[in-house]
Design a protein around this motif. Structure first.
Motif: not given
Length: 67
Positions: A34-54
């Motif tokens: 769902n790029f550019p939005f996070c779908d949780g796939s980063h759980r498989e890629v160490a050190g690449r968590g999402p950016v939260v924008v409010i």
């Protein structure tokens, strides 16, 4: 929902339009379906968590908020 446009190439560039009061989670691992939005796939890629924008409706009393 936020609108976005991505141009792909050697250096992909994404522009996201976010409305006041909206919160989005942006992908940094480039694995999201769902790029550019996070779908949780980063759980498989160490050190690449999402950016939260409010985007606040108005400026908060404290510019630092725990998410």
């Amino acid at each position: 929902m936020a609108e976005h446009e991505t141009t792909w190439g050697d250096h992909p560039r994404t522009t996201v339009r976010i409305r006041p009061g909206e919160r989005v989670t942006l992908c940094r691992c480039f694995q999201s379906r769902n790029f550019p939005f996070c779908d949780g796939s980063h759980r498989e890629v160490a050190g690449r968590g999402p950016v939260v924008v409010i985007v606040f409706q108005e400026e908060p009393a404290s510019m630092i908020e725990k998410v």
